[in-house]
Design a protein around this motif. Sequence first.
Motif, PDB file in Angstrom:
ATOM      1  N   ILE A   1      -5.146   5.762   6.364  1.00 51.20           N
ATOM      2  CA  ILE A   1      -6.017   4.585   6.298  1.00 51.20           C
ATOM      3  C   ILE A   1      -6.023   3.849   7.629  1.00 51.20           C
ATOM      4  O   ILE A   1      -5.097   3.974   8.423  1.00 51.20           O
TER       5      ILE A   1
ATOM      6  N   LEU B   1      -0.202   3.762  -5.788  1.00 47.52           N
ATOM      7  CA  LEU B   1      -0.791   2.486  -6.176  1.00 47.52           C
ATOM      8  C   LEU B   1      -2.228   2.744  -6.644  1.00 47.52           C
ATOM      9  O   LEU B   1      -2.973   3.484  -5.990  1.00 47.52           O
TER      10      LEU B   1
ATOM     11  N   SER C   1      -6.145   2.741  -7.127  1.00 45.75           N
ATOM     12  CA  SER C   1      -7.127   2.566  -6.048  1.00 45.75           C
ATOM     13  C   SER C   1      -7.718   1.166  -6.001  1.00 45.75           C
ATOM     14  O   SER C   1      -8.027   0.661  -4.923  1.00 45.75           O
TER      15      SER C   1
ATOM     16  N   GLN D   1      -6.121  -1.546  -6.579  1.00 46.90           N
ATOM     17  CA  GLN D   1      -5.108  -2.353  -5.902  1.00 46.90           C
ATOM     18  C   GLN D   1      -5.057  -2.015  -4.407  1.00 46.90           C
ATOM     19  O   GLN D   1      -4.853  -2.891  -3.576  1.00 46.90           O
ATOM     20  N   GLN D   2      -5.245  -0.720  -4.088  1.00 43.82           N
ATOM     21  CA  GLN D   2      -5.267  -0.312  -2.678  1.00 43.82           C
ATOM     22  C   GLN D   2      -6.422  -0.969  -1.934  1.00 43.82           C
ATOM     23  O   GLN D   2      -6.291  -1.342  -0.770  1.00 43.82           O
TER      24      GLN D   2
ATOM     25  N   ILE E   1       0.861  -1.189   0.000  1.00 48.12           N
ATOM     26  CA  ILE E   1       0.000   0.000   0.000  1.00 48.12           C
ATOM     27  C   ILE E   1       0.896   1.236   0.000  1.00 48.12           C
ATOM     28  O   ILE E   1       1.751   1.394   0.855  1.00 48.12           O
ATOM     29  N   TYR E   2       0.725   2.062  -1.030  1.00 46.27           N
ATOM     30  CA  TYR E   2       1.439   3.329  -1.132  1.00 46.27           C
ATOM     31  C   TYR E   2       0.594   4.275  -1.963  1.00 46.27           C
ATOM     32  O   TYR E   2      -0.347   3.856  -2.660  1.00 46.27           O
TER      33      TYR E   2
ATOM     34  N   ILE F   1      -6.350  -4.389   0.338  1.00 44.14           N
ATOM     35  CA  ILE F   1      -5.914  -4.526   1.734  1.00 44.14           C
ATOM     36  C   ILE F   1      -7.091  -4.590   2.700  1.00 44.14           C
ATOM     37  O   ILE F   1      -6.942  -5.043   3.827  1.00 44.14           O
TER      38      ILE F   1
ATOM     39  N   ALA G   1       3.490  -1.285   3.999  1.00 46.02           N
ATOM     40  CA  ALA G   1       2.949   0.061   3.868  1.00 46.02           C
ATOM     41  C   ALA G   1       4.022   1.131   4.004  1.00 46.02           C
ATOM     42  O   ALA G   1       4.969   0.992   4.771  1.00 46.02           O
TER      43      ALA G   1
END
Length: 189
Positions: free
Chosen positions: A40, A10, A12, A14-15, A6-7, A18, A32
Amino acid sequence: LVVLPIYATLPSDQQAKIFEPTPQGARKVVLATNIAETSITIDDVVFVIDSGRVRETQYDPVSRMSALVTAWCSKASSRQRRGRAGRVREGYCFHLYSTKTEATVLADFTTPEILRTPLDALCLQIKILGLGDIRKFLSMAIEPPPEGAIASALKSLHELDAVDSKDELTALGHHLAELPVDARLGKMM
């Protein structure tokens, strides 16, 4: 193991992975950046491993160079990271640095961005928005940048012909202020 990064850059979709439930018999591992400190909250995090490090932009006004460096996080960031564990049940945080390092090396708070980034673009924005004298406006900041950093930014803008001798925007300066790139790249374009 289900390993998920998570970065900020990335995509959304793909985010969002998590936040999905972990499959039966698997363990979710989230790698992260500091986006996980405050941006988050992942409810089912039980363990946090804190490296104590952060990547941040630092600027040297004398050489007029920015660099993305790995630096120690602040004590405030460390507390935020610790707080990510144990939202739905007891959590644990493992710090990969000693108590002595925390006491002697980590600053209480992160250095504000205005003190560690180039001010060229900010100076252009102050002028294009009609906020008055750059030095006076920046002196009203909660933690104003050092005079040397302001002088360096104005020197750079003078060299680019973006501001005149009275620190007012030139025609080129107006164009550079409208571009979403560094002033030197804008002039090159």
